[in-house]
Each structure stands twice: as C-alpha cells, then as structure tokens.
Scaffold this motif. Sequence first.
Motif, PDB file in Angstrom:
ATOM      1  N   ASN A 151      -4.343  -0.505   2.809  1.00 53.84           N
ATOM      2  CA  ASN A 151      -3.006  -0.710   2.256  1.00 53.84           C
ATOM      3  C   ASN A 151      -3.012  -1.610   1.032  1.00 53.84           C
TER       4      ASN A 151
ATOM      5  N   HIS B  62      -3.281   2.982  -7.662  1.00 55.53           N
ATOM      6  CA  HIS B  62      -2.106   3.475  -8.396  1.00 55.53           C
ATOM      7  C   HIS B  62      -1.887   2.668  -9.666  1.00 55.53           C
TER       8      HIS B  62
ATOM      9  N   THR C 172      -1.168   8.257   3.149  1.00 53.47           N
ATOM     10  CA  THR C 172      -0.039   8.419   4.066  1.00 53.47           C
ATOM     11  C   THR C 172       0.930   7.254   4.018  1.00 53.47           C
ATOM     12  N   ASN C 173       0.430   6.042   3.955  1.00 52.85           N
ATOM     13  CA  ASN C 173       1.297   4.871   4.013  1.00 52.85           C
ATOM     14  C   ASN C 173       1.951   4.530   2.682  1.00 52.85           C
ATOM     15  N   HIS C 174       1.627   5.280   1.631  1.00 52.76           N
ATOM     16  CA  HIS C 174       2.211   4.999   0.315  1.00 52.76           C
ATOM     17  C   HIS C 174       2.679   6.288  -0.359  1.00 52.76           C
ATOM     18  N   PRO C 175       3.554   7.047   0.313  1.00 52.87           N
ATOM     19  CA  PRO C 175       4.005   8.319  -0.273  1.00 52.87           C
ATOM     20  C   PRO C 175       4.837   8.130  -1.536  1.00 52.87           C
ATOM     21  N   GLU C 176       5.383   6.919  -1.717  1.00 48.43           N
ATOM     22  CA  GLU C 176       6.196   6.674  -2.904  1.00 48.43           C
ATOM     23  C   GLU C 176       5.364   6.530  -4.174  1.00 48.43           C
ATOM     24  N   LEU C 177       4.056   6.332  -4.026  1.00 49.12           N
ATOM     25  CA  LEU C 177       3.206   6.090  -5.191  1.00 49.12           C
ATOM     26  C   LEU C 177       2.536   7.355  -5.718  1.00 49.12           C
TER      27      LEU C 177
ATOM     28  N   SER D  35       2.237  11.885  -5.577  1.00 44.79           N
ATOM     29  CA  SER D  35       2.646  13.214  -5.140  1.00 44.79           C
ATOM     30  C   SER D  35       1.397  14.055  -4.906  1.00 44.79           C
TER      31      SER D  35
ATOM     32  N   TYR E  13      -4.213  13.708  -5.687  1.00 43.96           N
ATOM     33  CA  TYR E  13      -2.872  13.152  -5.736  1.00 43.96           C
ATOM     34  C   TYR E  13      -2.546  12.704  -7.165  1.00 43.96           C
TER      35      TYR E  13
ATOM     36  N   VAL F 240       2.684   8.734  -9.280  1.00 41.32           N
ATOM     37  CA  VAL F 240       4.095   8.812  -9.633  1.00 41.32           C
ATOM     38  C   VAL F 240       4.443   7.637 -10.539  1.00 41.32           C
TER      39      VAL F 240
ATOM     40  N   THR G  13       6.197   4.568 -11.898  1.00 41.01           N
ATOM     41  CA  THR G  13       7.084   3.608 -11.258  1.00 41.01           C
ATOM     42  C   THR G  13       7.376   2.480 -12.233  1.00 41.01           C
TER      43      THR G  13
END
Length: 230
Positions: free
Chosen positions: A162, A169, A187-192, A194, A203, A206, A208
């Motif tokens: 984590n 990112h 899995t634990n950082h889907p906001e970072l 796609s 991946y 994204v 930010t």
Amino acid sequence: ELLINVTSFFRDSDAFIALKETILPSLLEGKPAGYVFRIWVAGCATGEEAYSIAIVLREVLDEIYAKREQELGIQIYATDLDDDAIAVARAGSYPPNISQDVTPERLRRCFLKEDSGYKVKKDIRGMVVFAVQNVIKDPPFTRLDLISCRNLMIYLEPELQNRLIPNLHFALKPNGVLFLSTSESITNHPELFSVLDRKWKFYRAVPTVAATYPGIVDNLAQITGRVGRT
C-alpha cells in the motif's frame, strides 16, 4: 525475501506480446522527434526483465521509425536491492539455457554466443542503466512513461504494498503505464489506475491532483552519476 532473484527472459511471453503489439505502440503514438521515453524496471534482479523490455522496445521502434528520419531518446533504468544481482545484470552474460525463453531470431540479433552461454549485445546493454535501489525507502524516479514492477509486491506485506503503489503512480506521467505480474494487482488503489489489460496486468495512471512525496527527487542525476556501463 527481497533478495530472491527468480526471473527469466520474456517471463509470461504472452504479456510481452501485448506489450509489443498494444501497450508500447499506444504509448509511443504521437511522440514528437527528440522526445525522451523513460522506463523504470523496479526489482530487476539479474536483468533479464530489463533486457527483455529493451529488446521489445527496440523492435517496436525499428518498426515505427523505419520510415522516419529521427528517433526518440530512450532512458531505461533498472534497479534492485541486491548489488550482486545488479553486477550480473550489468555484465549481461547468461547461461546457454536462455535459449528456452529467447527465440533464435532474438538470440541472433541481440546476443553474442560465448563459450559459457550468451552475452547481451552492446547496443541493447547501452539502453539500460542499472543501479542499486530500495524501492520502499528510496525516492522513485519521476516523469516515467512505463514502469515494470513484476513479481516484487508478492514478497511484500500488505502495508508495504500500500505504500509502494502510490509511489509508482507518483513516478508515472499522467496516463503512463504500470506493468505488474499476473499474481499482482492494484486492488486497494482503484482510484489511481484504470485497467488496460486485466489478464496481463497493464494499468494506466489516472491523472490526479498533484501528489506529494516527502523528500522526492529525480534519481536520474544521482544514478547516472555513480554507475558505469560495461
């Protein structure tokens, strides 16, 4: 456990087909002449992964730029915690059994046959800068187009995973690509990120609001200043 050097050339060969046919052409599309394409191979062990990516990138660039006058600049950094593994990677010499993972055509184009096995040719070795680095404690590189971090997080506790994923990112340019192994995910950082390829674990970063990383510096000057090429 971070010193476990289990690796091979073109590990998960279909993932490298996706890298060559889909991921790299998309990342390279529209890049202007003189653009510097930056890659980081984190946890590179004895170098097979880094050289595999360099070989595939060289093949893609040869296809793309066959009809153009000027190529892009290339910077590939490969790091590992194990200085003995990095020494092997810099030397670029490998046993005969790599022929199980490297096609005859790639062996011919990218390797020199030696009595003890095969040595990566100078033009491919020259694409990669190897250095010792702790991906958890040391600042990451920045402004990267692609990060390969495969079969490293499986050896980390969830807390360290984590911490690492946001750092990766941060290191990528917006829309840069993270390449993991089939046993890993974000899995634990889907906001970072796609998903680009769920099966082969590509991946896209994204964009930010600018993240912060305590003490962040670009390692380019530090590492290129203290390592040599063979």
